[in-house]
Design a protein around this motif. Structure first.
Motif, PDB file in Angstrom:
ATOM      1  N   PHE A 185      32.505  51.274  21.762  1.00 46.04           N
ATOM      2  CA  PHE A 185      32.678  49.931  21.197  1.00 46.04           C
ATOM      3  C   PHE A 185      33.524  48.994  22.058  1.00 46.04           C
ATOM      4  O   PHE A 185      33.511  47.786  21.835  1.00 46.04           O
ATOM      5  N   LEU A 186      34.253  49.504  23.030  1.00 42.08           N
ATOM      6  CA  LEU A 186      35.137  48.660  23.838  1.00 42.08           C
ATOM      7  C   LEU A 186      34.507  48.412  25.203  1.00 42.08           C
ATOM      8  O   LEU A 186      34.283  49.342  25.980  1.00 42.08           O
ATOM      9  N   LYS A 187      34.207  47.147  25.500  1.00 40.54           N
ATOM     10  CA  LYS A 187      33.644  46.788  26.802  1.00 40.54           C
ATOM     11  C   LYS A 187      34.735  46.646  27.852  1.00 40.54           C
ATOM     12  O   LYS A 187      34.540  46.992  29.002  1.00 40.54           O
ATOM     13  N   GLY A 188      35.890  46.100  27.460  1.00 39.70           N
ATOM     14  CA  GLY A 188      36.984  45.925  28.401  1.00 39.70           C
ATOM     15  C   GLY A 188      37.719  44.631  28.148  1.00 39.70           C
ATOM     16  O   GLY A 188      37.551  43.994  27.109  1.00 39.70           O
ATOM     17  N   GLY A 189      38.529  44.268  29.117  1.00 37.12           N
ATOM     18  CA  GLY A 189      39.313  43.055  28.946  1.00 37.12           C
ATOM     19  C   GLY A 189      39.815  42.516  30.267  1.00 37.12           C
ATOM     20  O   GLY A 189      39.764  43.187  31.300  1.00 37.12           O
ATOM     21  N   ILE A 190      40.293  41.291  30.192  1.00 39.63           N
ATOM     22  CA  ILE A 190      40.871  40.623  31.353  1.00 39.63           C
ATOM     23  C   ILE A 190      42.255  40.134  30.960  1.00 39.63           C
ATOM     24  O   ILE A 190      42.400  39.424  29.958  1.00 39.63           O
ATOM     25  N   ALA A 191      43.248  40.528  31.729  1.00 39.35           N
ATOM     26  CA  ALA A 191      44.603  40.004  31.546  1.00 39.35           C
ATOM     27  C   ALA A 191      44.714  38.773  32.435  1.00 39.35           C
ATOM     28  O   ALA A 191      44.646  38.868  33.655  1.00 39.35           O
ATOM     29  N   CYS A 192      44.828  37.623  31.803  1.00 41.75           N
ATOM     30  CA  CYS A 192      44.851  36.350  32.535  1.00 41.75           C
ATOM     31  C   CYS A 192      46.174  35.643  32.256  1.00 41.75           C
ATOM     32  O   CYS A 192      46.200  34.542  31.724  1.00 41.75           O
ATOM     33  N   TYR A 193      47.256  36.308  32.606  1.00 38.79           N
ATOM     34  CA  TYR A 193      48.595  35.804  32.312  1.00 38.79           C
ATOM     35  C   TYR A 193      48.856  34.469  33.009  1.00 38.79           C
ATOM     36  O   TYR A 193      49.365  33.542  32.403  1.00 38.79           O
ATOM     37  N   ASP A 194      48.506  34.357  34.253  1.00 36.45           N
ATOM     38  CA  ASP A 194      48.749  33.131  35.017  1.00 36.45           C
ATOM     39  C   ASP A 194      47.628  32.120  34.791  1.00 36.45           C
ATOM     40  O   ASP A 194      46.450  32.487  34.716  1.00 36.45           O
ATOM     41  N   ALA A 195      47.984  30.850  34.726  1.00 40.54           N
ATOM     42  CA  ALA A 195      47.011  29.788  34.474  1.00 40.54           C
ATOM     43  C   ALA A 195      45.905  29.731  35.531  1.00 40.54           C
ATOM     44  O   ALA A 195      44.771  29.364  35.223  1.00 40.54           O
ATOM     45  N   CYS A 196      46.213  30.123  36.766  1.00 38.30           N
ATOM     46  CA  CYS A 196      45.174  30.065  37.800  1.00 38.30           C
ATOM     47  C   CYS A 196      44.033  31.031  37.491  1.00 38.30           C
ATOM     48  O   CYS A 196      42.883  30.752  37.827  1.00 38.30           O
ATOM     49  N   LEU A 197      44.315  32.154  36.840  1.00 32.98           N
ATOM     50  CA  LEU A 197      43.243  33.071  36.442  1.00 32.98           C
ATOM     51  C   LEU A 197      42.403  32.473  35.328  1.00 32.98           C
ATOM     52  O   LEU A 197      41.176  32.656  35.301  1.00 32.98           O
ATOM     53  N   LYS A 198      43.052  31.782  34.411  1.00 37.38           N
ATOM     54  CA  LYS A 198      42.299  31.113  33.351  1.00 37.38           C
ATOM     55  C   LYS A 198      41.318  30.122  33.975  1.00 37.38           C
ATOM     56  O   LYS A 198      40.151  30.051  33.583  1.00 37.38           O
ATOM     57  N   GLN A 199      41.791  29.393  34.945  1.00 40.32           N
ATOM     58  CA  GLN A 199      40.977  28.365  35.587  1.00 40.32           C
ATOM     59  C   GLN A 199      39.927  28.977  36.513  1.00 40.32           C
ATOM     60  O   GLN A 199      38.739  28.671  36.394  1.00 40.32           O
ATOM     61  N   ASN A 200      40.342  29.829  37.427  1.00 41.27           N
ATOM     62  CA  ASN A 200      39.436  30.327  38.467  1.00 41.27           C
ATOM     63  C   ASN A 200      38.516  31.449  38.017  1.00 41.27           C
ATOM     64  O   ASN A 200      37.371  31.526  38.467  1.00 41.27           O
ATOM     65  N   LEU A 201      38.998  32.313  37.148  1.00 40.01           N
ATOM     66  CA  LEU A 201      38.196  33.456  36.716  1.00 40.01           C
ATOM     67  C   LEU A 201      37.421  33.158  35.434  1.00 40.01           C
ATOM     68  O   LEU A 201      36.247  33.488  35.321  1.00 40.01           O
ATOM     69  N   LEU A 202      38.084  32.515  34.481  1.00 37.89           N
ATOM     70  CA  LEU A 202      37.475  32.282  33.174  1.00 37.89           C
ATOM     71  C   LEU A 202      36.921  30.866  33.012  1.00 37.89           C
ATOM     72  O   LEU A 202      36.486  30.490  31.932  1.00 37.89           O
ATOM     73  N   ASP A 203      36.954  30.098  34.095  1.00 31.92           N
ATOM     74  CA  ASP A 203      36.314  28.788  34.147  1.00 31.92           C
ATOM     75  C   ASP A 203      36.885  27.771  33.153  1.00 31.92           C
ATOM     76  O   ASP A 203      36.162  26.947  32.603  1.00 31.92           O
ATOM     77  N   VAL A 204      38.216  27.843  32.930  1.00 27.99           N
ATOM     78  CA  VAL A 204      38.873  26.863  32.073  1.00 27.99           C
ATOM     79  C   VAL A 204      39.130  25.606  32.905  1.00 27.99           C
ATOM     80  O   VAL A 204      39.689  25.684  33.997  1.00 27.99           O
TER      81      VAL A 204
END
Length: 162
Positions: free
Chosen positions: A44-63
């Protein structure tokens, strides 16, 4: 947190043949790690991303950078955005995002003090629950409270599904 809640969620996800993934900022993977400790987590668990820094939110998760600047990385608007961005990276039935303030140094204000946390969840791309919470105590207590509340919201949702 009640151990039975996580166990019940596990059974419900397996029974419904559903899976989930997490995008975590302030909890830095603690939510995903908690679910990984359950029996049959691989079903049931696919996984996760730890996006502590804002640059990961922007660059990885397309925020969008404008969203980060307008609302801050610790906001419901950004929590929604990381949840939706996660859906583009990890295929899952349910995507859950978490942001917030577990310690000083972020975007805290009198209206958004340390201990303010945000959860946003979607199922099949559709919003299923979201909540702004306020906790007090240590970083660990804030993270634990967030995990417990997320589990309660998820369990409530899964119990309502046919």
């Amino acid at each position: 947190m009640k151990e039975e809640t996580i166990e019940n969620i596990t059974k419900l996800l397996i029974e419904k043949k559903m899976n989930l993934a997490f995008a975590e900022s302030a909890t830095a993977g603690a939510l995903c790690a908690r679910f990984s400790l359950m029996d049959d987590a691989g079903s049931f668990l696919k996984g996760g991303i730890a996006c502590y820094d804002a640059c990961l939110k922007q660059n990885l998760l397309d925020v969008d950078e404008a969203l980060l600047k307008k609302y801050t990385p610790e906001s419901m608007e950004v929590t929604k955005a990381i949840t939706l961005g996660l859906g583009k990276l990890i295929p899952a039935d349910i995507h859950i995002g978490v942001t917030g303030l577990t310690c000083p140094g972020g975007s805290e204000t009198a209206e958004k003090p340390v201990g303010t946390m945000f959860i946003y969840a979607v199922h099949g791309g559709e919003h299923i629950f979201s909540e702004r919470m306020n906790f007090s105590g240590s970083q660990e207590e804030i993270v634990s409270g967030t995990i417990a509340r997320c589990a309660e919201l998820l369990e409530d949702y899964l119990l309502k599904l046919n």
